[in-house]
Motif scaffolding. Structure first.
Motif, PDB file in Angstrom:
ATOM      1  N   UNK A  16       0.682  -1.107   0.007  1.00 27.60           N
ATOM      2  CA  UNK A  16       0.179   0.055  -0.131  1.00 27.60           C
ATOM      3  C   UNK A  16       0.865   1.081   0.074  1.00 27.60           C
ATOM      4  N   UNK A  17       0.916   1.891  -1.081  1.00 33.54           N
ATOM      5  CA  UNK A  17       1.725   3.230  -1.394  1.00 33.54           C
ATOM      6  C   UNK A  17       3.218   2.958  -1.244  1.00 33.54           C
ATOM      7  N   UNK A  18       3.748   1.937  -1.956  1.00 42.25           N
ATOM      8  CA  UNK A  18       5.168   1.627  -2.104  1.00 42.25           C
ATOM      9  C   UNK A  18       5.784   2.401  -3.348  1.00 42.25           C
ATOM     10  N   UNK A  19       6.728   3.365  -3.027  1.00 34.07           N
ATOM     11  CA  UNK A  19       7.313   3.649  -4.223  1.00 34.07           C
ATOM     12  C   UNK A  19       8.107   2.895  -4.970  1.00 34.07           C
ATOM     13  N   UNK A  20       8.260   3.315  -6.226  1.00 30.60           N
ATOM     14  CA  UNK A  20       8.921   2.104  -7.279  1.00 30.60           C
ATOM     15  C   UNK A  20      10.466   2.290  -7.004  1.00 30.60           C
ATOM     16  N   UNK A  21      10.983   3.375  -6.554  1.00 31.78           N
ATOM     17  CA  UNK A  21      12.579   3.409  -6.204  1.00 31.78           C
ATOM     18  C   UNK A  21      12.952   2.550  -5.287  1.00 31.78           C
ATOM     19  N   UNK A  22      12.324   2.334  -4.194  1.00 33.73           N
ATOM     20  CA  UNK A  22      12.609   1.479  -3.252  1.00 33.73           C
ATOM     21  C   UNK A  22      13.204   0.220  -3.620  1.00 33.73           C
ATOM     22  N   UNK A  23      12.819  -0.577  -4.773  1.00 36.03           N
ATOM     23  CA  UNK A  23      13.065  -1.689  -5.130  1.00 36.03           C
ATOM     24  C   UNK A  23      13.896  -1.555  -6.388  1.00 36.03           C
ATOM     25  N   UNK A  24      13.879  -0.416  -6.909  1.00 32.89           N
ATOM     26  CA  UNK A  24      14.887  -0.234  -8.210  1.00 32.89           C
ATOM     27  C   UNK A  24      16.343  -0.332  -8.184  1.00 32.89           C
ATOM     28  N   UNK A  25      17.017  -1.078  -9.126  1.00 38.21           N
ATOM     29  CA  UNK A  25      18.360  -1.350  -9.017  1.00 38.21           C
ATOM     30  C   UNK A  25      19.357   0.101  -8.648  1.00 38.21           C
ATOM     31  N   UNK A  26      18.689   0.953  -9.203  1.00 40.31           N
ATOM     32  CA  UNK A  26      19.540   2.548  -9.130  1.00 40.31           C
ATOM     33  C   UNK A  26      18.857   3.294  -8.021  1.00 40.31           C
ATOM     34  N   UNK A  27      18.032   2.703  -7.062  1.00 38.88           N
ATOM     35  CA  UNK A  27      17.113   3.493  -6.137  1.00 38.88           C
ATOM     36  C   UNK A  27      17.793   3.563  -5.124  1.00 38.88           C
ATOM     37  N   UNK A  28      17.388   4.403  -3.933  1.00 40.26           N
ATOM     38  CA  UNK A  28      17.735   4.517  -2.661  1.00 40.26           C
ATOM     39  C   UNK A  28      18.367   3.447  -1.738  1.00 40.26           C
ATOM     40  N   UNK A  29      19.040   3.388  -0.740  1.00 36.80           N
ATOM     41  CA  UNK A  29      19.722   2.110  -0.183  1.00 36.80           C
ATOM     42  C   UNK A  29      18.753   1.499   0.821  1.00 36.80           C
TER      43      UNK A  29
END
Length: 490
Positions: A16-29
């Protein structure tokens, strides 16, 4: 003796309301080893988008395979101003079709698709875990917490953060984040994973029919309230502002700046946002760890080789991006770009990536094709099975759109008609009450500069408007009757 049913089981884990970048290879740590494992063992969609960035509407689209203007649930069903508190009867849903085609369908967690309807209205057996604010379907979690000696609402909180003039004043504003004193085993995330594991145990004792289980986690939606070790897992001092934090709202629709005040975060500085982001990331990792427990249960029962596991989110979250909180009439990728991964043993190519644009509600026909069930003509969605089977690429001879279509109709503050079309390079947003938006995502991935009136982009503007009208026409969008005249260039 009848042939064994070889159709796959399906486990859908919807956050619920999870950002894409949290699991993107070039996302935040952000530590998400389970979701990363799903990507490495299966297929990751790099361009998956929700059709609308609001809970009830997006979830109704997932059920029906339709854009919101098709199913009619245009805003959140629990609010006083809900245009439609329940889905209209007679609209086909993927779950009812699966149930009719021999699947044992079960459901745990968040629902939020109707005040008077429950998952059981749509072919699921509901196994508990609802939240009182959104659904109040059962008392299972409240009873569980009482048995643990930590009743809901009677726990100690630290580092509480609220919107409003005083971010530490709990008497006003919206609850943003905090550290809770409870154990991990007392969180709703742990409880929902436990209920899901019990559902898997139940399927293991069943008659061998394929199952579809949907586990809907209440998070990482605010309030971002997490226990240790997740509360201090990420140091706010080490979190850098996103590029979009430089937002000035110059040349943007007035509602963007209005919403900053409406959400009560106009006084938030970066230190407060970093604190909230740290808790949000901790919430994501907490859910990821519970997801691992669920996958372990599949393996313990030998279901892992015959179960397609799907992870997605209903929509994203700003969490300080563009200096905004929550979501709203702002069609940025922060809330529209969603994570989506599929691991289907024997079908998905491990570590593959699909770069084709897809919608959340494309999962509805996907599940039906997995089950060899007929896809209703009412669906405004396409099955992802062909690209899943082809390593993420579109098979030769199959046409695939090179853009996505999304919309927004309003939430707590009233109606606001908005449409969006996005290609890999450009995004165009039609705002009926305000100026439109055009972004060059290659030159400006943070979506800071609105190019709608830039003379060098007149041709792009015209082309994107044509794409938008085409989407509206193909999906029978009622606004199609007058929007083309409004969008016509002189």
């Amino acid at each position: 003796m009848a042939d064994a049913d070889t159709r796959p089981n399906v486990l859908l884990v919807l956050t619920d309301q999870e950002r894409y970048d949290c699991t993107a290879p070039d996302g935040p740590p952000v530590e998400t080893p389970t979701m990363d494992r799903l990507s490495s063992e299966g297929l990751r969609f790099s361009r998956a988008f929700t059709p609308i960035s609001i809970c009830s509407s997006a979830r109704a689209s997932l059920l029906t395979g339709q854009f919101p203007h098709g199913h009619g649930m245009l805003n959140n069903c629990h609010e006083d101003d809900a245009i439609q508190p329940n889905l209209p009867t007679g609209i086909p849903t993927f779950s009812e079709i699966l149930d009719a085609n021999g699947y044992d369908c079960t459901y745990t967690g968040k629902w939020h698709v109707g005040r008077d309807q429950t998952p059981e209205t749509f072919g699921f057996a509901y196994l508990g875990g609802s939240d009182k604010h959104h659904d109040d379907i059962d008392d299972a979690f409240r009873e569980y917490r009482e048995e643990r000696g930590v009743p809901l609402g009677e726990v100690d909180l630290e580092e509480e953060l609220y919107t409003g003039d005083d971010p530490r004043d709990s008497s006003e504003g919206t609850f943003v984040s905090a550290t809770t004193s409870i154990d991990v085993e007392e969180t709703r995330a742990w409880f929902l994973a436990e209920r899901t594991i019990e559902a898997i145990d139940r399927h293991a004792d069943g008659d061998g029919s394929p199952f579809f289980h949907r586990a809907d986690f209440y998070g990482p939606h605010h309030p971002y309230v997490v226990p240790e070790p997740y509360a201090s897992m990420y140091d706010p001092d080490e979190i850098e502002p996103p590029d979009s934090y430089a937002e000035t709202y110059d040349g943007k629709p007035q509602v963007h700046e209005n919403y900053l005040h409406y959400r009560g975060v106009d006084g938030f500085d970066w230190d407060l946002w970093a604190e909230a982001i740290a808790k949000y990331w901790g919430f994501v990792t907490l859910i990821d760890d519970q997801f691992e427990r669920v996958l372990e249960a599949l393996e313990e029962h030998g279901f892992d080789d015959e179960t397609a596991v799907v992870h997605a989110s209903d929509h994203g979250d700003f969490v300080g991006a563009h200096r905004q909180f929550n979501k709203g009439p702002l069609a940025y990728d922060d809330t529209y770009h969603i994570p989506m991964q599929v691991r289907w043993p024997g079908v998905t190519e491990p570590g593959s990536v699909c770069e084709q644009p897809v919608h959340l509600h494309d999962l509805a026909p996907t599940f039906l094709e997995m089950a060899d069930a007929e896809i209703p003509e009412t669906f405004d969605a396409r099955s992802l099975v062909p690209v899943i089977e082809n390593g993420g690429d579109v098979p030769d001879g199959l046409e695939w759109p090179d853009s996505i279509f999304a919309q927004y109709h309003g939430d707590e503050f009233g109606l606001y008609s908005q449409r969006m079309v996005r290609t890999d390079r450009y995004k165009y947003v039609y705002n009926s009450p305000g100026i439109d938006e055009l972004y060059d995502l290659a030159a400006d991935p943070a979506e800071l500069q609105n190019l709608i009136d830039h003379p060098d982009y007149a041709g792009v503007r015209r082309e994107m408007r044509e794409r938008l009208v085409d989407w509206m026409d193909r999906t029978d969008d009622p606004n199609r009757e007058w929007v083309p005249d409004v969008l016509a260039d002189s």
